[in-house]
Design a protein around this motif. Structure first.
Motif, short mmCIF file in Angstrom:
data_model
loop_
_atom_site.label_atom_id
_atom_site.label_comp_id
_atom_site.label_asym_id
_atom_site.label_seq_id
_atom_site.Cartn_x
_atom_site.Cartn_y
_atom_site.Cartn_z
N GLN A 1 0.83 -1.22 0.00
CA GLN A 1 0.00 0.00 0.00
C GLN A 1 0.86 1.27 0.00
OE1 GLN A 1 -2.72 -0.28 3.31
NE2 GLN A 1 -3.91 -1.90 2.34
N SER A 2 2.05 1.19 -0.57
CA SER A 2 2.90 2.38 -0.66
C SER A 2 2.54 3.27 -1.84
CB SER A 2 4.37 1.95 -0.79
OG SER A 2 4.58 1.21 -1.99
N GLY A 3 1.73 2.75 -2.76
CA GLY A 3 1.36 3.53 -3.93
C GLY A 3 2.23 3.27 -5.13
N LEU A 4 3.27 2.43 -5.00
CA LEU A 4 4.15 2.09 -6.12
C LEU A 4 4.23 0.57 -6.21
CD1 LEU A 4 6.09 3.08 -8.34
CD2 LEU A 4 7.93 2.95 -6.64
N GLN A 5 3.90 0.00 -7.38
CA GLN A 5 3.87 -1.43 -7.58
C GLN A 5 4.58 -1.77 -8.89
OE1 GLN A 5 -0.18 -3.09 -6.89
NE2 GLN A 5 -0.79 -0.96 -6.45
N ALA A 6 5.10 -3.00 -8.97
CA ALA A 6 5.76 -3.46 -10.19
C ALA A 6 5.49 -4.95 -10.37
CB ALA A 6 7.26 -3.19 -10.12
N ALA A 7 5.46 -5.35 -11.64
CA ALA A 7 5.20 -6.76 -11.94
C ALA A 7 5.82 -7.10 -13.29
CB ALA A 7 3.71 -7.04 -11.93
N ILE A 8 6.10 -8.42 -13.46
CA ILE A 8 6.57 -8.93 -14.75
C ILE A 8 5.63 -10.07 -15.13
CG2 ILE A 8 8.45 -10.04 -16.00
CD1 ILE A 8 10.41 -8.73 -14.12
N VAL A 9 5.11 -10.04 -16.36
CA VAL A 9 4.21 -11.07 -16.85
C VAL A 9 4.79 -11.64 -18.13
CG1 VAL A 9 2.18 -10.01 -15.81
CG2 VAL A 9 2.82 -9.41 -18.14
N ASN A 10 4.43 -12.89 -18.41
CA ASN A 10 4.92 -13.51 -19.63
C ASN A 10 4.02 -13.17 -20.80
OD1 ASN A 10 2.66 -15.09 -19.30
ND2 ASN A 10 3.79 -16.81 -18.38
N ASP A 11 4.33 -13.77 -21.95
CA ASP A 11 3.58 -13.42 -23.16
C ASP A 11 2.16 -13.95 -23.14
OD1 ASP A 11 4.27 -16.02 -23.27
OD2 ASP A 11 5.11 -15.98 -25.30
N ARG A 12 1.83 -14.81 -22.17
CA ARG A 12 0.45 -15.30 -22.02
C ARG A 12 -0.33 -14.54 -20.95
NH1 ARG A 12 3.78 -19.63 -22.40
NH2 ARG A 12 3.76 -19.92 -20.14
N GLY A 13 0.29 -13.50 -20.37
CA GLY A 13 -0.38 -12.70 -19.35
C GLY A 13 -0.26 -13.25 -17.96
N GLY A 14 0.55 -14.31 -17.78
CA GLY A 14 0.71 -14.87 -16.46
C GLY A 14 1.74 -14.10 -15.64
N LEU A 15 1.45 -13.95 -14.34
CA LEU A 15 2.35 -13.22 -13.47
C LEU A 15 3.60 -14.06 -13.19
CD1 LEU A 15 2.90 -10.74 -11.65
CD2 LEU A 15 1.70 -11.97 -9.81
N ILE A 16 4.77 -13.51 -13.52
CA ILE A 16 6.04 -14.18 -13.29
C ILE A 16 6.68 -13.67 -12.02
CG2 ILE A 16 8.33 -14.65 -14.27
CD1 ILE A 16 5.99 -16.01 -15.67
N TRP A 17 6.62 -12.34 -11.85
CA TRP A 17 7.21 -11.73 -10.64
C TRP A 17 6.39 -10.52 -10.26
CZ3 TRP A 17 8.98 -6.72 -10.04
CH2 TRP A 17 9.63 -6.44 -8.81
N GLY A 18 6.23 -10.28 -8.99
CA GLY A 18 5.55 -9.11 -8.48
C GLY A 18 6.26 -8.55 -7.28
N SER A 19 6.28 -7.25 -7.16
CA SER A 19 6.92 -6.62 -6.01
C SER A 19 6.10 -6.87 -4.76
CB SER A 19 7.06 -5.11 -6.25
OG SER A 19 5.78 -4.51 -6.30
N PRO A 20 6.73 -6.84 -3.58
CA PRO A 20 5.97 -7.05 -2.34
C PRO A 20 4.82 -6.05 -2.18
CG PRO A 20 8.33 -7.24 -1.93
CD PRO A 20 8.19 -6.75 -3.33
N SER A 21 4.93 -4.90 -2.83
CA SER A 21 3.84 -3.90 -2.71
C SER A 21 2.68 -4.17 -3.65
CB SER A 21 4.41 -2.50 -3.00
OG SER A 21 4.92 -2.44 -4.34
N LEU A 22 2.83 -5.21 -4.51
CA LEU A 22 1.79 -5.47 -5.50
C LEU A 22 0.54 -5.99 -4.82
CD1 LEU A 22 1.20 -5.50 -8.56
CD2 LEU A 22 1.87 -7.91 -8.55
N ALA A 23 -0.58 -5.35 -5.12
CA ALA A 23 -1.85 -5.73 -4.50
C ALA A 23 -2.37 -7.00 -5.16
CB ALA A 23 -2.87 -4.60 -4.65
N ASP A 24 -3.23 -7.70 -4.42
CA ASP A 24 -3.81 -8.93 -4.95
C ASP A 24 -4.67 -8.65 -6.18
OD1 ASP A 24 -2.57 -10.36 -2.97
OD2 ASP A 24 -4.31 -10.29 -1.61
N ASP A 25 -5.45 -7.57 -6.12
CA ASP A 25 -6.26 -7.19 -7.28
C ASP A 25 -5.56 -6.03 -8.00
OD1 ASP A 25 -6.63 -5.67 -5.06
OD2 ASP A 25 -8.70 -5.08 -5.55
N TRP A 26 -5.04 -6.33 -9.14
CA TRP A 26 -4.35 -5.27 -9.88
C TRP A 26 -5.32 -4.16 -10.24
CZ3 TRP A 26 -0.60 -7.86 -13.90
CH2 TRP A 26 0.31 -8.68 -13.20
N PRO A 27 -4.90 -2.92 -10.12
CA PRO A 27 -5.80 -1.82 -10.49
C PRO A 27 -5.98 -1.65 -12.00
CG PRO A 27 -3.65 -0.99 -9.85
CD PRO A 27 -3.64 -2.45 -9.57
#
Length: 441
Positions: A78-104
């Motif tokens: 809930q810091s207001g800054l999130q990051a994620a890496i997804v593959n070419d099929r849209g699957g989540l590969i990596w997410g930062s600890p700040s990443l919310a469960d429901d992506w905005p």
């Protein structure tokens, strides 16, 4: 809008308002674009930092160790800054600890080597498409996503907007104040000309004397020429009419003398006296009519009450046997722009006619509304007969037994015509006649 200053100030205000609005909108848009570009550049810098810290995990997928995160906010929920890496099929590969469960934001795979920056609701998002070689040198496609809350950006924009419009509003008020001063200075010659014209109207000066800008010089010269021409013309008229009256006076006096002395026959003498008296009365009437001044250019206002008091005082002596009570309902401050001689002739004829026919009371009232004068003469006499409008014609009399030539009301009617007015003969509240006169002065 009859004021030149009001017109110019209104026009300047419209132009200034439009300029300030366009200038403010332009500056606000420029700041917003600049701030958005700065935000995009900041997120791109963060993306490069994340890619620099990225490495393959045990499965050969791309990931970023928590210890190498370039921004501590990525490690705080809930810091207001999130990051994620997804593959070419849209699957989540990596997410930062700040990443919310429901992506905005909903994420679609990004083309390799392309950036996409956008603002959606309360969030900024930046996506970047990349190709990564795994341990077997097999290429894999990923999309890097960075999401940041834009609350601080909006707060910054609101602060800038308040500051911008505050300064622009202050500048507009300052410019309006300067415009008022400029208008006051530029219209000074017109105010000076107005003052001089007022002095001419009140006989404090004879002509326009001050020096004016070149744009007003033709006007002031024309006004001076018109004033002088009218005065010269009026003087010539009065001198010519005075000469004519003097020339006619002697022959008529001789005829009266001859009639009284040389004509012995009483009947014949009476017959001669009547046309001679009528000639004398008609001549006097026509001379007075021709000498009527009417409206004069830049004439000063004349007080009506002193004239009414002077005339009523004289008529009380003329009709002393009737013991007439004159009531004058005219404010001392009432002044009209008309020739004093014309007013004397007008009020004199009306009061003389009322005194001649009244029993014991005559009332004169006057009021002024804007430039419209209403003059009312009431008496307690027998009133006007039917078809009273015929009395306004020269020579028509209500009673042939009463002395007079029947030209009093006709003279008033002609005089009122010079001032584009009208006269009405009515039944008055005192029981007798009422003469109602309205004219512009």
């Amino acid at each position: 809008m009859t004021s030149l200053r009001a017109r110019q100030l209104f026009a300047a205000s419209l132009v200034l308002t439009a300029f300030i609005a366009l200038c403010g909108a332009g500056l606000e848009q420029a700041f917003n674009s600049s701030a958005l570009q700065a935000e995009e550049d900041k997120l791109q810098g963060l993306a490069y930092a994340l890619l620099g810290a990225a490495e393959a995990n045990d499965n050969g997928d791309l990931g970023i160790p928590e210890t190498r995160l370039p921004d501590p906010r990525l490690a705080s929920p809930q810091s207001g800054l999130q990051a994620a890496i997804v593959n070419d099929r849209g699957g989540l590969i990596w997410g930062s600890p700040s990443l919310a469960d429901d992506w905005p934001l909903t994420l679609a795979p990004q083309e390799v080597g392309t950036w996409r920056f956008q603002e959606q609701g309360d969030w900024f998002s930046l996506t970047f498409g990349l190709r990564w070689l795994d341990r077997a040198d097999a290429p894999r496609r990923y999309t890097l996503l960075i999401i940041e809350n834009n609350a601080s950006f909006k707060a910054q924009l609101r602060t800038y907007r308040r500051t911008l419009w505050g300064w622009l509003g202050g500048a507009a008020l300052g410019l309006l104040a300067v415009q008022l001063l400029v208008l006051r200075w530029s219209l000074t010659p017109l105010r000076k000309l107005t003052k001089e014209l007022h002095n001419i109207e009140t006989d404090q000066q004879g002509n326009i004397e001050a020096t004016y800008p070149s744009e007003l010089t033709p006007l002031t010269d024309a006004l001076n020429s018109m004033i002088q021409s009218e005065r010269n013309q009026q003087t010539r008229y009065r001198n010519a009419l005075g000469d004519l009256a003097h020339s006619l006076k002697t022959p008529l006096a001789v005829l009266h003398g001859v009639t009284d002395e040389d004509v012995k026959d009483t009947n014949l003498r009476g017959k001669l006296r009547e046309p001679l008296s009528r000639i004398q009365a008609i001549t006097d009437y026509q001379l007075r009519k021709a000498a009527t001044a009417g409206r004069r250019t830049l004439s000063g206002p004349v007080a009506m009450r002193p004239l009414a008091e002077k005339i009523s005082g004289a008529l009380q002596k003329v009709y002393a046997d009737k013991n007439i009570k004159f009531s004058i309902n005219i404010e001392p401050t009432l002044r009209v722009r008309a020739d004093e001689g014309d007013l004397y002739e007008l009020i004199g004829n009306l009061l003389d006619n009322a005194a001649k026919w009244c029993k014991s009371r005559v009332q004169i009232s006057a009021n002024l509304s804007r430039r419209n004068v209403e003059l009312i003469i009431d008496d307690d006499g027998p009133g006007f007969p039917e078809n009273a409008e015929n009395l306004l014609q020269r020579g028509v009399r209500a009673d042939n037994q009463t002395p007079g030539q029947g030209i009093g009301l006709a003279a008033v009617n002609d005089l009122i015509g010079v001032y584009d007015g009208k006269i009405e003969l009515q039944r008055g509240p005192l029981g007798g006649g009422r003469v109602l006169i309205q004219f512009q002065a």
